[in-house]
Scaffold this motif. Structure first.
Motif, PDB file in Angstrom:
ATOM      1  N   VAL A   1       0.850  -1.202   0.000  1.00  0.00           N
ATOM      2  CA  VAL A   1       0.000   0.000   0.000  1.00  0.00           C
ATOM      3  C   VAL A   1       0.883   1.249   0.000  1.00  0.00           C
ATOM      4  O   VAL A   1       0.631   2.194  -0.751  1.00  0.00           O
ATOM      5  CB  VAL A   1      -0.980  -0.005   1.194  1.00  0.00           C
ATOM      6  CG1 VAL A   1      -1.738   1.309   1.282  1.00  0.00           C
ATOM      7  CG2 VAL A   1      -1.953  -1.176   1.082  1.00  0.00           C
ATOM      8  N   ASP A   2       1.917   1.248   0.830  1.00  0.00           N
ATOM      9  CA  ASP A   2       2.851   2.381   0.864  1.00  0.00           C
ATOM     10  C   ASP A   2       3.514   2.582  -0.493  1.00  0.00           C
ATOM     11  O   ASP A   2       3.665   3.716  -0.962  1.00  0.00           O
ATOM     12  CB  ASP A   2       3.933   2.175   1.930  1.00  0.00           C
ATOM     13  CG  ASP A   2       3.414   2.285   3.350  1.00  0.00           C
ATOM     14  OD1 ASP A   2       2.284   2.805   3.546  1.00  0.00           O
ATOM     15  OD2 ASP A   2       4.136   1.848   4.270  1.00  0.00           O
ATOM     16  N   ARG A   3       3.911   1.501  -1.135  1.00  0.00           N
ATOM     17  CA  ARG A   3       4.586   1.581  -2.436  1.00  0.00           C
ATOM     18  C   ARG A   3       3.638   2.142  -3.491  1.00  0.00           C
ATOM     19  O   ARG A   3       4.043   2.968  -4.314  1.00  0.00           O
ATOM     20  CB  ARG A   3       5.105   0.196  -2.843  1.00  0.00           C
ATOM     21  CG  ARG A   3       5.887   0.177  -4.110  1.00  0.00           C
ATOM     22  CD  ARG A   3       7.259   0.811  -3.918  1.00  0.00           C
ATOM     23  NE  ARG A   3       7.990   0.697  -5.166  1.00  0.00           N
ATOM     24  CZ  ARG A   3       8.758   1.635  -5.667  1.00  0.00           C
ATOM     25  NH1 ARG A   3       8.952   2.741  -4.995  1.00  0.00           N
ATOM     26  NH2 ARG A   3       9.363   1.475  -6.806  1.00  0.00           N
ATOM     27  N   LEU A   4       2.372   1.694  -3.470  1.00  0.00           N
ATOM     28  CA  LEU A   4       1.382   2.220  -4.422  1.00  0.00           C
ATOM     29  C   LEU A   4       1.215   3.723  -4.223  1.00  0.00           C
ATOM     30  O   LEU A   4       1.233   4.487  -5.194  1.00  0.00           O
ATOM     31  CB  LEU A   4       0.036   1.511  -4.254  1.00  0.00           C
ATOM     32  CG  LEU A   4      -1.097   2.039  -5.125  1.00  0.00           C
ATOM     33  CD1 LEU A   4      -0.776   1.873  -6.617  1.00  0.00           C
ATOM     34  CD2 LEU A   4      -2.407   1.348  -4.768  1.00  0.00           C
ATOM     35  N   ALA A   5       1.078   4.161  -2.987  1.00  0.00           N
ATOM     36  CA  ALA A   5       0.913   5.594  -2.711  1.00  0.00           C
ATOM     37  C   ALA A   5       2.139   6.370  -3.179  1.00  0.00           C
ATOM     38  O   ALA A   5       2.014   7.450  -3.778  1.00  0.00           O
ATOM     39  CB  ALA A   5       0.674   5.817  -1.211  1.00  0.00           C
ATOM     40  N   GLU A   6       3.317   5.818  -2.929  1.00  0.00           N
ATOM     41  CA  GLU A   6       4.563   6.471  -3.349  1.00  0.00           C
ATOM     42  C   GLU A   6       4.632   6.591  -4.873  1.00  0.00           C
ATOM     43  O   GLU A   6       4.974   7.654  -5.411  1.00  0.00           O
ATOM     44  CB  GLU A   6       5.741   5.648  -2.833  1.00  0.00           C
ATOM     45  CG  GLU A   6       7.102   6.142  -3.236  1.00  0.00           C
ATOM     46  CD  GLU A   6       8.195   5.172  -2.784  1.00  0.00           C
ATOM     47  OE1 GLU A   6       9.124   4.943  -3.576  1.00  0.00           O
ATOM     48  OE2 GLU A   6       8.104   4.649  -1.650  1.00  0.00           O
ATOM     49  N   LEU A   7       4.295   5.520  -5.574  1.00  0.00           N
ATOM     50  CA  LEU A   7       4.349   5.543  -7.038  1.00  0.00           C
ATOM     51  C   LEU A   7       3.286   6.464  -7.632  1.00  0.00           C
ATOM     52  O   LEU A   7       3.543   7.160  -8.620  1.00  0.00           O
ATOM     53  CB  LEU A   7       4.219   4.129  -7.601  1.00  0.00           C
ATOM     54  CG  LEU A   7       5.433   3.225  -7.359  1.00  0.00           C
ATOM     55  CD1 LEU A   7       5.110   1.787  -7.763  1.00  0.00           C
ATOM     56  CD2 LEU A   7       6.657   3.746  -8.098  1.00  0.00           C
ATOM     57  N   MET A   8       2.100   6.496  -7.027  1.00  0.00           N
ATOM     58  CA  MET A   8       1.056   7.400  -7.530  1.00  0.00           C
ATOM     59  C   MET A   8       1.479   8.856  -7.340  1.00  0.00           C
ATOM     60  O   MET A   8       1.246   9.690  -8.220  1.00  0.00           O
ATOM     61  CB  MET A   8      -0.283   7.102  -6.847  1.00  0.00           C
ATOM     62  CG  MET A   8      -0.881   5.782  -7.303  1.00  0.00           C
ATOM     63  SD  MET A   8      -2.409   5.360  -6.454  1.00  0.00           S
ATOM     64  CE  MET A   8      -3.536   6.483  -7.259  1.00  0.00           C
ATOM     65  N   ALA A   9       2.079   9.164  -6.208  1.00  0.00           N
ATOM     66  CA  ALA A   9       2.570  10.532  -5.970  1.00  0.00           C
ATOM     67  C   ALA A   9       3.666  10.889  -6.966  1.00  0.00           C
ATOM     68  O   ALA A   9       3.698  11.999  -7.504  1.00  0.00           O
ATOM     69  CB  ALA A   9       3.077  10.670  -4.534  1.00  0.00           C
ATOM     70  N   ARG A  10       4.531   9.948  -7.228  1.00  0.00           N
ATOM     71  CA  ARG A  10       5.602  10.195  -8.192  1.00  0.00           C
ATOM     72  C   ARG A  10       5.035  10.412  -9.592  1.00  0.00           C
ATOM     73  O   ARG A  10       5.501  11.291 -10.333  1.00  0.00           O
ATOM     74  CB  ARG A  10       6.584   9.030  -8.185  1.00  0.00           C
ATOM     75  CG  ARG A  10       7.768   9.263  -9.079  1.00  0.00           C
ATOM     76  CD  ARG A  10       8.786   8.165  -8.933  1.00  0.00           C
ATOM     77  NE  ARG A  10       9.855   8.356  -9.906  1.00  0.00           N
ATOM     78  CZ  ARG A  10      10.730   7.436 -10.216  1.00  0.00           C
ATOM     79  NH1 ARG A  10      10.697   6.263  -9.618  1.00  0.00           N
ATOM     80  NH2 ARG A  10      11.647   7.687 -11.116  1.00  0.00           N
TER      81      ARG A  10
END
Length: 163
Positions: free
Chosen positions: A125-134
């Motif tokens: 979930v953290d990785r998805l949020a990080e990639l979406m922000a990027r």
């Protein structure tokens, strides 16, 4: 740089992401559609503002913004007051009732995501949020700054007449 096939798969996934957005919209209260939620969110994030600034942030025409604002003002989720610097303009402000509505929207959205992603790890979930922000950052603020097309995009959009 990724291969063309990776970008093509991204295009397919973005199309499919519409189903996620539709389900999130279905869980909203009947009188608070996605446009209303966007206005409440922007007022919460950016504070009081003129309608022209709101239209800019929404990337929509003033007539669309006016409809959203009227809908929210009727429900007393926002208030419109005269701009001290220009009495012809109005300053939009989130009301306590609007804050409550926004809190409810976030609660519902969070609950839906928790249900749908319950088999995901915290790291995923953290990785998805990080990639979406990027991804969002890669596009920059397209509302205010025109971005030149990349050379790769220009090559794929040229017609024989333009080469």
């Amino acid at each position: 740089m990724a291969e063309q096939a990776h970008y093509e798969e991204l295009v397919r996934q973005f199309s499919a992401f519409g189903a996620v957005k539709r389900e999130m919209n279905r869980m909203m209260p009947a009188d608070c559609h996605s446009g209303s939620a966007a206005v409440l969110t922007l007022l919460s994030r950016h504070g009081d503002m003129r309608m022209s600034r709101l239209a800019e942030l929404l990337s929509v025409d003033m007539s669309v913004t006016s409809r959203h604002v009227a809908h929210l003002a009727e429900r007393e989720w926002i208030e419109r007051s005269p701009d001290p610097a220009d009495k012809r303009s109005r300053i939009l402000r989130l009301t306590p009732a609007g804050r409550e509505q926004l809190d409810e929207l976030f609660r519902r959205s969070t609950q839906l995501l928790a249900e749908r992603l319950n088999d995901w790890s915290d790291d995923e979930v953290d990785r998805l949020a990080e990639l979406m922000a990027r991804l969002r950052d890669s596009f920059g603020d397209s509302r205010t700054v025109p971005r030149p097309a990349s050379p790769a995009l220009e090559q794929t959009t040229r017609t024989p007449a333009s080469t």
